[in-house]
Design a protein around this motif. Sequence first.
Motif, PDB file in Angstrom:
ATOM      1  N   GLY A   1      66.864  18.744  25.917  1.00 54.96           N
ATOM      2  CA  GLY A   1      65.703  17.905  25.635  1.00 54.96           C
ATOM      3  C   GLY A   1      65.711  16.544  26.314  1.00 54.96           C
ATOM      4  N   VAL A   2      66.777  16.195  27.014  1.00 50.89           N
ATOM      5  CA  VAL A   2      66.859  14.922  27.731  1.00 50.89           C
ATOM      6  C   VAL A   2      66.707  15.200  29.223  1.00 50.89           C
ATOM      7  N   ILE A   3      65.793  14.493  29.880  1.00 51.23           N
ATOM      8  CA  ILE A   3      65.610  14.645  31.321  1.00 51.23           C
ATOM      9  C   ILE A   3      66.666  13.791  32.018  1.00 51.23           C
ATOM     10  N   VAL A   4      67.524  14.441  32.803  1.00 47.56           N
ATOM     11  CA  VAL A   4      68.679  13.792  33.406  1.00 47.56           C
ATOM     12  C   VAL A   4      68.549  13.795  34.930  1.00 47.56           C
ATOM     13  N   PRO A   5      68.535  12.608  35.563  1.00 46.40           N
ATOM     14  CA  PRO A   5      68.538  12.577  37.029  1.00 46.40           C
ATOM     15  C   PRO A   5      69.895  13.049  37.559  1.00 46.40           C
ATOM     16  N   ILE A   6      69.866  13.806  38.663  1.00 44.83           N
ATOM     17  CA  ILE A   6      71.088  14.351  39.261  1.00 44.83           C
ATOM     18  C   ILE A   6      71.285  13.710  40.638  1.00 44.83           C
ATOM     19  N   ILE A   7      72.419  13.009  40.787  1.00 42.38           N
ATOM     20  CA  ILE A   7      72.764  12.301  42.022  1.00 42.38           C
ATOM     21  C   ILE A   7      73.856  13.086  42.736  1.00 42.38           C
ATOM     22  N   ASP A   8      73.663  13.379  44.023  1.00 40.71           N
ATOM     23  CA  ASP A   8      74.721  14.018  44.800  1.00 40.71           C
ATOM     24  C   ASP A   8      75.533  12.920  45.479  1.00 40.71           C
ATOM     25  N   LEU A   9      76.758  12.701  44.984  1.00 42.01           N
ATOM     26  CA  LEU A   9      77.585  11.624  45.530  1.00 42.01           C
ATOM     27  C   LEU A   9      78.000  11.883  46.967  1.00 42.01           C
ATOM     28  N   ARG A  10      78.039  13.147  47.393  1.00 38.51           N
ATOM     29  CA  ARG A  10      78.390  13.433  48.789  1.00 38.51           C
ATOM     30  C   ARG A  10      77.338  12.857  49.722  1.00 38.51           C
TER      31      ARG A  10
ATOM     32  N   ARG B   1      72.163   5.214  29.568  1.00 39.27           N
ATOM     33  CA  ARG B   1      71.334   6.193  30.284  1.00 39.27           C
ATOM     34  C   ARG B   1      72.209   7.394  30.635  1.00 39.27           C
ATOM     35  N   ILE B   2      71.655   8.585  30.521  1.00 36.21           N
ATOM     36  CA  ILE B   2      72.384   9.798  30.873  1.00 36.21           C
ATOM     37  C   ILE B   2      72.045  10.138  32.321  1.00 36.21           C
ATOM     38  N   VAL B   3      73.081  10.311  33.148  1.00 39.97           N
ATOM     39  CA  VAL B   3      72.929  10.588  34.567  1.00 39.97           C
ATOM     40  C   VAL B   3      73.949  11.657  34.939  1.00 39.97           C
TER      41      VAL B   3
END
Length: 161
Positions: free
Chosen positions: A59-68, A92-94
């Motif tokens: 239920g939480v919209i989480v942004p996804i960051i590619d550290l590479r 914040r959830i990331v």
Amino acid sequence: MEQMEQSMAAASGEYLTFVLGKEEYGIDILKVQEIRGYEAPTTIANAPAFLKGVINLRGVIVPIIDLRIKFNLGEPTYDQFTVVIILNVANRIVGIVVDGVSDVIQLNSDTLRPAPDFSSTLDARYIIGLGTLDQRMIIVVDIEKLMTSQDMALVEEAAAS
């Protein structure tokens, strides 16, 4: 010099280590909420390349960051070892995509050294220091500072100040 030693002592603690390319990185274990297998996120139009998209996590919209991509480590590949580390930073959830998770290690002021001065060739603002454990060299990242930086644009200006 004394201030540097105090910050190294403050950085002592437990770190989750993970792999990006050929290097091993560490982040404060207290920022980690969970580790998940990689699933393709929903892409967002006109987002920076390192922002792969978002996922719905209970239920939480989480942004996804590619550290590479963020760290310019070449073209990422997604395989069975690729994982997403879900973080809780700045309330914040990331999620961050990494090549694989290694283990949890303890670093103290004896095993943690300040990052060398790279001048303008490398942005070391987010590097706490370099940890050594046996024959391993771990780049310790201030994940909260990285995730709340202006170029990430993940946290609103009001929340970041």
